[in-house]
Design a protein around this motif. Sequence first.
Motif, short mmCIF file in Angstrom:
data_model
loop_
_atom_site.label_atom_id
_atom_site.label_comp_id
_atom_site.label_asym_id
_atom_site.label_seq_id
_atom_site.Cartn_x
_atom_site.Cartn_y
_atom_site.Cartn_z
N ASP A 1 -19.20 -36.81 78.79
CA ASP A 1 -18.30 -35.48 79.36
C ASP A 1 -18.73 -35.00 80.37
N GLU B 1 -15.42 -28.09 81.89
CA GLU B 1 -15.36 -28.90 80.76
C GLU B 1 -16.25 -28.40 79.60
N SER C 1 -15.34 -29.10 75.77
CA SER C 1 -14.46 -29.62 74.64
C SER C 1 -15.39 -29.73 73.33
N THR D 1 -10.50 -28.16 80.91
CA THR D 1 -10.28 -29.16 79.97
C THR D 1 -9.56 -27.97 78.80
N ILE E 1 -12.64 -34.24 85.28
CA ILE E 1 -11.67 -33.29 84.91
C ILE E 1 -10.87 -32.77 86.25
N HIS F 1 -8.53 -33.89 77.84
CA HIS F 1 -9.76 -34.37 77.93
C HIS F 1 -9.69 -35.80 78.25
#
Length: 367
Positions: A324, A7, A9, A82, A329, A114
Amino acid sequence: MNILAIETSCDETAAAVVYYANGTFDVRSNVVSSQVALHAQYGGVVPNLAAREHEKNIVPVLREAMTTAAMTPDAIDLIAVTHGPGLIPALIVGVSAAKTLSWVWHKPLIGIHHIEGHIYAHMLTTHTRSAFPLLALVVSGGHTQLVLMHNHFQYNIIGQTLDDAVGEAFDKVARMLGLPYPGGPAIATAARRHSTKYPTNTADVAPDLPRPMLHSKDYNFSFSGIKTAVLYSIKDFCTHHALAPDTPLPQDFVDAMSYAFQEAVTEVLVKKTIRAAQEYNTKTITLAGGVSANTRLRTRLAESIKKNIPHAAYIIPDFTYCLDNAAMIAAAAALRYEHMSDDAHTALTQTYRTLDASAILSMTSLQ
Ligand code: KG4
Ligand code: ZN
């Protein structure tokens, strides 16, 4: 199956190894390298700086995730990444790493939305027992939505913000009050200080702020009105106390305003979520996204569900999985994989050729 997830993003470089079997997850590693301190100097995320940090951190973070999980490449069954929405320069780093590993290790690769990751985060701890219909209140830095699901990967967005996302509103109000980035935790701390200082008359000694769209018939939200009300209150306060521009605001005022803002936002979010849950007769209610780490929101929603719809299950992510991270994910990827056809599984062996990072991406329901 063992899933390696990535991840990147926004401003966290994250990788996780998660084992999934028979509806149960075991998070073997969950590494998050945060860039918050770097971006705090600029009052928000600077996309190109984020990309450079991701580029620097992605390999060490991947190595740590694999080592902590005592995992070898041949034991990985699926790679997940993501691929949107988010900052393109940031997303590209994670997507490129995932495509390269998929190609070199000959592993299937799946791109995950996401917000889908945030919605599935609560299943990491509760496994897949969440009953449908499920209502997810998505509250992150970029999204505010009420998502109704009648089954896995079937999304119906029944309401959303018409202007700012709730996390964005927290960040902007924090900046107006002179609080550091990210604004959410800073406002939560200031609000708590206010309630501790005035335990018996907490609300009476805080300013009154509007509750936009609280009574609208739909499930949409609007936060810019609250933000503007905060701005005018600050201006009035400064005029009244003859404070020069750029003078730090007194802590008492900042704490009271933070409290008032958090109350206004959580009241609208909670009331609309409850009304939607009642209308759609949802069996499970969850919170998703960074603002789900807000303790006041978590408890107000819990209290309201207990009072108004006691038969509904309230299942929210552990604090570890609110912000996050890559474990969420992996959770979405494992379940998506489980719900896919054999042909779709075969197609994932070729994803490394085609997967693109996308700044604006819609959540797609599984056919
Ligand atoms: O999901 P997330 O980590 O990133 C996005 O996908 O956008 O959410 C980040 C947002 C930020 O706006 C941050 O201020 C907010 O979540 N946030 C909070 C709290 N912790 C993070 N907002 C309110 N209270 C918190 N405790
Ligand atoms: Zn997020």
